[in-house]
Write an enzyme that holds these catalytic residues in place. Structure first.
Site, PDB file in Angstrom:
ATOM      1  N   TYR A  11       0.767  -0.884   0.394  1.00  0.00           N
ATOM      2  CA  TYR A  11       0.093  -0.055  -0.230  1.00  0.00           C
ATOM      3  C   TYR A  11       1.117   1.430  -0.354  1.00  0.00           C
ATOM      4  O   TYR A  11       0.731   2.358  -0.719  1.00  0.00           O
ATOM      5  CB  TYR A  11      -0.640  -0.355   1.253  1.00  0.00           C
ATOM      6  CG  TYR A  11      -2.043  -0.596   1.407  1.00  0.00           C
ATOM      7  CD1 TYR A  11      -2.984  -0.227   0.323  1.00  0.00           C
ATOM      8  CD2 TYR A  11      -2.206  -1.888   1.571  1.00  0.00           C
ATOM      9  CE1 TYR A  11      -4.367  -1.551   0.258  1.00  0.00           C
ATOM     10  CE2 TYR A  11      -3.128  -3.312   1.736  1.00  0.00           C
ATOM     11  CZ  TYR A  11      -4.312  -2.271   0.769  1.00  0.00           C
ATOM     12  OH  TYR A  11      -5.326  -3.169   0.271  1.00  0.00           O
ATOM     13  N   CYS A 272      -2.229   1.546  10.672  1.00  0.00           N
ATOM     14  CA  CYS A 272      -0.672   2.160  11.153  1.00  0.00           C
ATOM     15  C   CYS A 272      -1.319   2.819  12.469  1.00  0.00           C
ATOM     16  O   CYS A 272      -0.385   3.013  13.239  1.00  0.00           O
ATOM     17  CB  CYS A 272      -0.408   4.223  10.327  1.00  0.00           C
ATOM     18  SG  CYS A 272       0.216   3.657   8.504  1.00  0.00           S
ATOM     19  N   PHE A 334     -11.758  -0.645   6.157  1.00  0.00           N
ATOM     20  CA  PHE A 334     -12.305   0.410   7.916  1.00  0.00           C
ATOM     21  C   PHE A 334     -11.781   2.027   7.004  1.00  0.00           C
ATOM     22  O   PHE A 334     -11.753   2.301   8.501  1.00  0.00           O
ATOM     23  CB  PHE A 334      -9.863   0.305   7.868  1.00  0.00           C
ATOM     24  CG  PHE A 334      -9.042   1.495   7.703  1.00  0.00           C
ATOM     25  CD1 PHE A 334      -8.426   0.848   5.748  1.00  0.00           C
ATOM     26  CD2 PHE A 334      -8.840   2.413   7.424  1.00  0.00           C
ATOM     27  CE1 PHE A 334      -7.399   1.139   5.740  1.00  0.00           C
ATOM     28  CE2 PHE A 334      -7.505   3.151   7.346  1.00  0.00           C
ATOM     29  CZ  PHE A 334      -7.325   2.030   6.212  1.00  0.00           C
TER      30      PHE A 334
HETATM   31  C1  UDX Z   1      -3.115   7.021   8.116  1.00  0.00           C
HETATM   32  C2  UDX Z   1      -3.169   8.689   8.741  1.00  0.00           C
HETATM   33  O1  UDX Z   1      -3.901   9.397   8.266  1.00  0.00           O
HETATM   34  C3  UDX Z   1      -2.012   8.915   7.532  1.00  0.00           C
HETATM   35  O2  UDX Z   1      -1.108  10.102   7.612  1.00  0.00           O
HETATM   36  C4  UDX Z   1      -0.479   7.769   7.542  1.00  0.00           C
HETATM   37  O3  UDX Z   1       0.368   8.107   7.219  1.00  0.00           O
HETATM   38  C5  UDX Z   1      -0.991   6.589   7.532  1.00  0.00           C
HETATM   39  O4  UDX Z   1      -2.799   6.736   8.431  1.00  0.00           O
HETATM   40  P1  UDX Z   1      -5.080   6.070   6.649  1.00  0.00           P
HETATM   41  O5  UDX Z   1      -4.139   5.034   7.843  1.00  0.00           O
HETATM   42  O6  UDX Z   1      -4.980   5.549   5.636  1.00  0.00           O
HETATM   43  O7  UDX Z   1      -4.042   6.962   6.808  1.00  0.00           O
HETATM   44  O8  UDX Z   1      -6.443   6.440   7.460  1.00  0.00           O
HETATM   45  P2  UDX Z   1      -6.929   7.461   7.897  1.00  0.00           P
HETATM   46  O9  UDX Z   1      -8.159   9.512   6.536  1.00  0.00           O
HETATM   47  O10 UDX Z   1      -5.956   8.590   8.652  1.00  0.00           O
HETATM   48  O11 UDX Z   1      -8.450   7.545   8.410  1.00  0.00           O
HETATM   49  C6  UDX Z   1      -7.815   6.600   9.624  1.00  0.00           C
HETATM   50  C7  UDX Z   1      -9.649   5.182  10.742  1.00  0.00           C
HETATM   51  O12 UDX Z   1      -9.437   6.828  11.187  1.00  0.00           O
HETATM   52  C8  UDX Z   1      -9.798   4.919   9.680  1.00  0.00           C
HETATM   53  O13 UDX Z   1     -10.882   3.841  10.355  1.00  0.00           O
HETATM   54  C9  UDX Z   1     -11.036   6.244   9.758  1.00  0.00           C
HETATM   55  O14 UDX Z   1     -12.620   5.669   8.919  1.00  0.00           O
HETATM   56  C10 UDX Z   1     -10.641   6.708  10.814  1.00  0.00           C
HETATM   57  N1  UDX Z   1     -11.190   8.308  11.108  1.00  0.00           N
HETATM   58  C11 UDX Z   1     -10.270   8.009  10.844  1.00  0.00           C
HETATM   59  C12 UDX Z   1     -12.687   8.485  12.197  1.00  0.00           C
HETATM   60  O15 UDX Z   1     -13.077   7.426  12.345  1.00  0.00           O
HETATM   61  N2  UDX Z   1     -13.478  10.093  12.457  1.00  0.00           N
HETATM   62  C13 UDX Z   1     -12.476  10.978  11.427  1.00  0.00           C
HETATM   63  O16 UDX Z   1     -13.428  11.955  11.797  1.00  0.00           O
HETATM   64  C14 UDX Z   1     -11.101  10.571  11.155  1.00  0.00           C
HETATM   65  P1  ADP Z   2       2.801  -1.437   3.744  1.00  0.00           P
HETATM   66  O1  ADP Z   2       0.840  -0.983   3.630  1.00  0.00           O
HETATM   67  O2  ADP Z   2       3.657  -0.870   4.816  1.00  0.00           O
HETATM   68  O3  ADP Z   2       3.105  -1.103   2.836  1.00  0.00           O
HETATM   69  P2  ADP Z   2       2.460  -4.258   2.532  1.00  0.00           P
HETATM   70  O4  ADP Z   2       2.072  -5.040   3.914  1.00  0.00           O
HETATM   71  O5  ADP Z   2       1.077  -3.975   2.205  1.00  0.00           O
HETATM   72  O6  ADP Z   2       2.337  -3.144   3.650  1.00  0.00           O
HETATM   73  O7  ADP Z   2       3.381  -4.321   1.851  1.00  0.00           O
HETATM   74  C1  ADP Z   2       4.740  -5.013   2.116  1.00  0.00           C
HETATM   75  C2  ADP Z   2       5.166  -5.762   1.150  1.00  0.00           C
HETATM   76  O8  ADP Z   2       6.473  -5.613   1.181  1.00  0.00           O
HETATM   77  C3  ADP Z   2       4.711  -6.609   0.826  1.00  0.00           C
HETATM   78  O9  ADP Z   2       3.850  -6.891  -0.623  1.00  0.00           O
HETATM   79  C4  ADP Z   2       5.858  -8.067   1.597  1.00  0.00           C
HETATM   80  O10 ADP Z   2       5.759  -8.892   0.693  1.00  0.00           O
HETATM   81  C5  ADP Z   2       7.061  -6.941   0.599  1.00  0.00           C
HETATM   82  N1  ADP Z   2       8.490  -7.805   1.616  1.00  0.00           N
HETATM   83  C6  ADP Z   2       8.260  -7.771   2.790  1.00  0.00           C
HETATM   84  N2  ADP Z   2      10.026  -8.027   2.651  1.00  0.00           N
HETATM   85  C7  ADP Z   2      10.549  -7.962   1.858  1.00  0.00           C
HETATM   86  C8  ADP Z   2      11.680  -8.454   1.091  1.00  0.00           C
HETATM   87  N3  ADP Z   2      12.440  -8.955   2.304  1.00  0.00           N
HETATM   88  N4  ADP Z   2      12.037  -7.917  -0.150  1.00  0.00           N
HETATM   89  C9  ADP Z   2      10.661  -7.700  -0.791  1.00  0.00           C
HETATM   90  N5  ADP Z   2      10.096  -7.480  -0.584  1.00  0.00           N
HETATM   91  C10 ADP Z   2       9.637  -7.597   0.620  1.00  0.00           C
END
Ligand code: UDX
Ligand code: ADP
Ligand code: UDX
Length: 488
Positions: A11, A272, A334
């Site tokens: 991601y 996160c 989520f």
């Molecule tokens: C988050 C951070 O925003 C981003 O800066 C960081 O790099 C990665 O983590 P993300 O997890 O992709 O991003 O989504 P985000 O939009 O932050 O939402 C997280 C959760 O909080 C979701 O489940 C969302 O539905 C919830 N949320 C968000 C609420 O419940 N209320 C809000 O007002 C905002």
């Molecule tokens: P994020 O949300 O942090 O991007 P993901 O789980 O979606 O996390 O992605 C992490 C990717 O890293 C996975 O696709 C996994 O296969 C890859 N990965 C993990 N260890 C290694 C490695 N040693 N070399 C190459 N790719 C790796």
């Protein structure tokens, strides 16, 4: 042509490297991953992750200056700059289990870099890592260095899923941490030059390594804290008759507070927030700062409380039991606009309802049936999370069906739970849904996206987070006595 390589096509790594390729035509970007299925999906028309705008960017660059490969070693050895975006989940066992970050993937990637490198490299930490991880990576690399010079930079990613491409194209800020030595500063400049091709210079902040690493954890902790704060207020609103959206609006007009991240919800999810806060808690404890650790832990406690409260509200409203009743679950991701279900509150809510023997009919526009089944049948043992410790009896999993639209999910249902704020749920034909449901028909809006007044006019009994309660739901005497408690 400058060559850069992104390790980890997930991601974070996928969209980030794709946008670098788009904005820097003179750079050759290789994205590598050990997962063959992920790489072949990146090379197909069906990308492995759903993200608005991602497909267009990939189509524009793939085959030109962007490639996806499982030949990790070749591309790492050829690259001048290597971005590390491998997964760093929470440790499941051993020291720090349930809290500390699991750096297994990350360490094996570092060892592989050391093994295959033949020239100097800049290593960029993209994955969120515990503070001072750069020091560990440096040790691994230095011990295997063969005279090669490595510069480690911390360049945490702040994109949000669902808006990743927009966030990458137009970031609030880019943070680059590096050593204060001349070599460190030179490496910072090299990475800065890449971002400067599309990001205004004043948005590129440079700091020392540890500040950059800690800023990422702090950033997520502050955001999650706002949601837990407003969610805590939502419980008080329900108890007093105040309206949480009115409270949010009032808060948002205070320029000292601002308007974002004040939507009360069934709870925050995503890969996160919880992980990074647990990580922060672990680091604080390791440094003997138990008060600070407890302060941040409370953000997670309130989030668990909010998910629990929602389940209890559903059960208590429906005559203290959902056993054998059909509950339609609308939304499982989520948040909207992503297929990601990591730490989605839907998992805990569904498990809570299954614990009271509900029959669930789940619909999400983007999440696959396999993913939902997997999420509901695995047990994540994490930290001191009572919710997760419930073993799910295999017969309960049979109580789940995953369907292809909202009308099928709600047909003959006793109640509806909205768990993700997908736009399409706002414009459903609720009169038709009501007509096809069992009566009394309940709606529990875990995302506050529906027009409560209109639904009540149709005849629904409506619960919306932090809003004045439907007279049906108003507690008499002791609010929830006799309600099954899902916390053991
Ligand atoms: C988050 C951070 O925003 C981003 O800066 C960081 O790099 C990665 O983590 P993300 O997890 O992709 O991003 O989504 P985000 O939009 O932050 O939402 C997280 C959760 O909080 C979701 O489940 C969302 O539905 C919830 N949320 C968000 C609420 O419940 N209320 C809000 O007002 C905002
Ligand atoms: P994020 O949300 O942090 O991007 P993901 O789980 O979606 O996390 O992605 C992490 C990717 O890293 C996975 O696709 C996994 O296969 C890859 N990965 C993990 N260890 C290694 C490695 N040693 N070399 C190459 N790719 C790796
Ligand atoms: C506060 C609210 O800001 C105001 O909206 C409300 O109506 C009354 O209470 P006040 O107490 O006058 O105003 O001062 P404020 O500037 O908010 O500072 C409160 C305390 O927080 C002070 O001790 C200040 O030094 C401290 N503070 C403020 C910090 O330590 N750090 C900050 O970043 C801001």
């Amino acid at each position: 042509m400058v060559k850069i390589c992104g390790i980890g096509a997930g991601y974070v790594g996928g969209p980030t490297m794709a946008v670098i390729a788009l904005k820097c035509p003179s750079i050759e970007v290789a994205v590598v991953d050990i997962s063959h299925s992920r790489i072949s999906a990146w090379n197909s028309d069906q990308l492995p992750i759903y993200e608005p705008g991602l497909e267009e960017v990939v189509k524009e660059c793939r085959g030109k200056n962007l490639l996806f490969s499982t030949d990790v070693e070749k591309h790492v050895s050829e690259a001048e700059i290597v971005f590390l975006s491998v997964n760093t989940p929470t440790k499941a066992r051993g020291l720090g289990a349930g809290k500390a970050a699991d750096l297994t993937y990350w360490e094996s990637a570092a060892r592989m870099i050391a093994d295959v490198s033949q020239s100097n490299k800049i290593i960029v930490e993209k994955s969120t890592v515990p503070v001072r991880t750069a020091e560990a990576i440096e040790k691994i690399l230095a011990h295997n260095s063969k005279g090669i010079n490595y510069q480690i930079l911390s360049n945490p990613e702040f994109l949000s899923e669902g808006t990743a491409i927009q966030d990458l194209l137009n970031p609030d800020r880019v943070l680059i941490g590096g050593k204060e030595s001349p070599e460190g500063q030179k490496a910072i400049q090299a990475l800065k030059d890449i971002y400067a091709q599309w990001v205004q210079e004043d948005k590129i902040i440079t700091t020392n390594l540890w500040s950059a690493e800690l800023s990422k954890l702090a950033d997520n902790a502050f955001l999650a804290q706002r949601i837990s704060s407003i969610n805590a207020m939502s419980a008080l609103c329900e108890a007093t008759g105040a309206e949480v959206s009115q409270v949010s609006l009032a808060l948002s007009k205070n320029t000292k507070i601002g308007s974002k991240f004040l939507n009360a919800s069934v709870g925050f999810g995503g890969s996160c927030f919880q992980k990074d806060i647990l990580n922060l808690v672990y680091i604080c404890e390791g440094n003997g700062l138990s008060e600070v650790a407890n302060y941040w832990k409370q953000v997670i406690n309130v989030n668990d409380y909010q998910k629990n409260r929602f389940v209890k509200r559903v059960i208590s409203s429906m005559f203290n039991t959902v056993s054998g009743k059909k509950i339609a679950v609308l939304g499982f991701a989520f948040k909207k606009d992503t297929s990601d279900t990591r730490k989605t509150p839907a998992i805990d809510v569904c498990k809570g309802l299954l614990g009271d023997e509900a029959r669930l009919s789940i619909y999400d526009p983007r999440v696959t049936e396999d993913q939902i089944q997997r999420d509901l049948s695995t047990n994540n043992v994490e930290w001191d999370h009572p919710i997760h410790l419930h073993p799910l009896n295999p017969t309960m999993v049979k109580q789940v069906s995953i369907v292809r639209d909202a009308y099928e999910a709600t047909k003959d249902a006793h109640g509806i739970c909205i768990l993700t704020e997908w736009d399409e749920f706002k414009t459903l034909d609720y009169q038709k849904i009501y007509d096809d449901m069992q009566k009394p028909a309940f709606i529990f809006d875990g995302r506050n996206i529906l027009n409560v007044g209109k639904l009540r006019e149709i005849g629904f009994i409506v619960y919306s987070i932090g809003k004045p309660l439907d007279s049906w739901l108003k507690p008499e005497g002791h609010a929830y006595s006799g309600v099954m408690d899902i916390i053991p």
